[in-house]
Design a protein around this motif. Structure first.
Motif, PDB file in Angstrom:
ATOM      1  N   UNK A   1      17.868 -28.507  15.687  1.00  0.00           N
ATOM      2  CA  UNK A   1      16.687 -26.570  16.600  1.00  0.00           C
ATOM      3  C   UNK A   1      15.512 -27.214  16.997  1.00  0.00           C
ATOM      4  N   UNK A   2      16.119 -27.078  18.585  1.00  0.00           N
ATOM      5  CA  UNK A   2      14.684 -26.714  18.864  1.00  0.00           C
ATOM      6  C   UNK A   2      14.084 -25.542  19.531  1.00  0.00           C
ATOM      7  N   UNK A   3      12.570 -24.909  19.713  1.00  0.00           N
ATOM      8  CA  UNK A   3      12.329 -23.684  19.917  1.00  0.00           C
ATOM      9  C   UNK A   3      11.062 -23.595  19.407  1.00  0.00           C
ATOM     10  N   UNK A   4      10.322 -22.459  20.587  1.00  0.00           N
ATOM     11  CA  UNK A   4       8.323 -22.015  20.453  1.00  0.00           C
ATOM     12  C   UNK A   4       8.466 -21.091  19.562  1.00  0.00           C
ATOM     13  N   UNK A   5       9.155 -20.570  18.447  1.00  0.00           N
ATOM     14  CA  UNK A   5       8.577 -19.006  17.115  1.00  0.00           C
ATOM     15  C   UNK A   5       8.927 -20.944  15.962  1.00  0.00           C
ATOM     16  N   UNK A   6       7.455 -20.417  15.565  1.00  0.00           N
ATOM     17  CA  UNK A   6       7.159 -21.099  14.338  1.00  0.00           C
ATOM     18  C   UNK A   6       7.832 -20.555  13.621  1.00  0.00           C
ATOM     19  N   UNK A   7       8.277 -18.943  13.120  1.00  0.00           N
ATOM     20  CA  UNK A   7       8.603 -18.240  11.917  1.00  0.00           C
ATOM     21  C   UNK A   7       9.994 -18.008  12.558  1.00  0.00           C
ATOM     22  N   UNK A   8      10.804 -17.323  13.663  1.00  0.00           N
ATOM     23  CA  UNK A   8      11.748 -17.797  14.125  1.00  0.00           C
ATOM     24  C   UNK A   8      12.888 -18.549  13.850  1.00  0.00           C
ATOM     25  N   UNK A   9      12.198 -19.503  14.771  1.00  0.00           N
ATOM     26  CA  UNK A   9      13.020 -20.902  14.854  1.00  0.00           C
ATOM     27  C   UNK A   9      12.665 -21.658  14.116  1.00  0.00           C
ATOM     28  N   UNK A  10      11.574 -22.545  13.831  1.00  0.00           N
ATOM     29  CA  UNK A  10      11.525 -23.386  12.626  1.00  0.00           C
ATOM     30  C   UNK A  10      11.697 -23.053  11.525  1.00  0.00           C
ATOM     31  N   UNK A  11      11.264 -21.626  10.845  1.00  0.00           N
ATOM     32  CA  UNK A  11      11.242 -21.504   9.081  1.00  0.00           C
ATOM     33  C   UNK A  11      13.121 -21.334   9.318  1.00  0.00           C
ATOM     34  N   UNK A  12      13.776 -20.669  10.392  1.00  0.00           N
ATOM     35  CA  UNK A  12      14.654 -20.787  10.222  1.00  0.00           C
ATOM     36  C   UNK A  12      15.764 -21.639  10.641  1.00  0.00           C
ATOM     37  N   UNK A  13      14.916 -22.402  11.112  1.00  0.00           N
ATOM     38  CA  UNK A  13      16.035 -24.080  11.030  1.00  0.00           C
ATOM     39  C   UNK A  13      15.971 -24.687  10.071  1.00  0.00           C
ATOM     40  N   UNK A  14      15.068 -24.416   9.477  1.00  0.00           N
ATOM     41  CA  UNK A  14      14.612 -25.401   8.248  1.00  0.00           C
ATOM     42  C   UNK A  14      16.404 -24.760   7.029  1.00  0.00           C
ATOM     43  N   UNK A  15      16.107 -23.458   6.540  1.00  0.00           N
ATOM     44  CA  UNK A  15      16.975 -22.593   5.777  1.00  0.00           C
ATOM     45  C   UNK A  15      17.986 -23.195   6.037  1.00  0.00           C
ATOM     46  N   UNK A  16      18.524 -23.704   7.512  1.00  0.00           N
ATOM     47  CA  UNK A  16      20.035 -23.646   8.194  1.00  0.00           C
ATOM     48  C   UNK A  16      20.046 -25.454   7.665  1.00  0.00           C
ATOM     49  N   UNK A  17      19.034 -25.823   7.488  1.00  0.00           N
ATOM     50  CA  UNK A  17      19.422 -27.415   7.183  1.00  0.00           C
ATOM     51  C   UNK A  17      18.778 -28.636   8.839  1.00  0.00           C
ATOM     52  N   UNK A  18      18.265 -27.713   9.023  1.00  0.00           N
ATOM     53  CA  UNK A  18      18.007 -28.192  10.267  1.00  0.00           C
ATOM     54  C   UNK A  18      16.921 -29.049  10.881  1.00  0.00           C
ATOM     55  N   UNK A  19      16.485 -30.143  11.020  1.00  0.00           N
ATOM     56  CA  UNK A  19      15.337 -30.772  11.575  1.00  0.00           C
ATOM     57  C   UNK A  19      14.938 -29.716  12.958  1.00  0.00           C
ATOM     58  N   UNK A  20      13.317 -30.180  13.054  1.00  0.00           N
ATOM     59  CA  UNK A  20      13.130 -29.807  13.425  1.00  0.00           C
ATOM     60  C   UNK A  20      11.991 -29.823  14.757  1.00  0.00           C
ATOM     61  N   UNK A  21      12.205 -29.237  16.653  1.00  0.00           N
ATOM     62  CA  UNK A  21      11.215 -29.013  17.317  1.00  0.00           C
ATOM     63  C   UNK A  21      10.329 -28.511  17.790  1.00  0.00           C
TER      64      UNK A  21
END
Length: 86
Positions: free
Chosen positions: A32-52
């Motif tokens: 998941x590539x995103x610019x929002x720490x809460x919705x993009x990064x935390x949501x991606x982790x909950x979905x099992x994705x690596x984060x950028x």
């Protein structure tokens, strides 16, 4: 897109629907590539994705787990993901 699918990030279903619209499925090791720490990064982790996180020159938000990769912009994010894939 949230209006179309009826859920918003950081809900798992949002990420699942986004993957489906791209003809893919969520899978461990996805990105998941995103610019929002809460919705993009935390949501991606909950979905099992690596984060950028695309920082655009900003510092990381304290209190949240840091992303796997921090990039200043989209091109740097792509290059970093390619380097990890090798």
């Amino acid at each position: 897109m949230s209006e179309e699918i009826g859920v918003r990030k950081p809900a798992y279903e949002h990420f699942e629907a986004a993957a489906s619209l791209c003809g893919a499925r969520l899978s461990p090791g996805g990105w998941m590539v995103g610019d929002n720490p809460e919705t993009d990064m935390e949501g991606a982790r909950a979905a099992g994705l690596r984060t950028v996180w695309v920082s655009a020159g900003h510092g990381w938000t304290g209190g949240l787990r840091e992303p796997d990769i921090v990039a200043r912009g989209a091109l740097e994010a792509i290059e970093a993901m390619r380097a990890v894939a090798v």
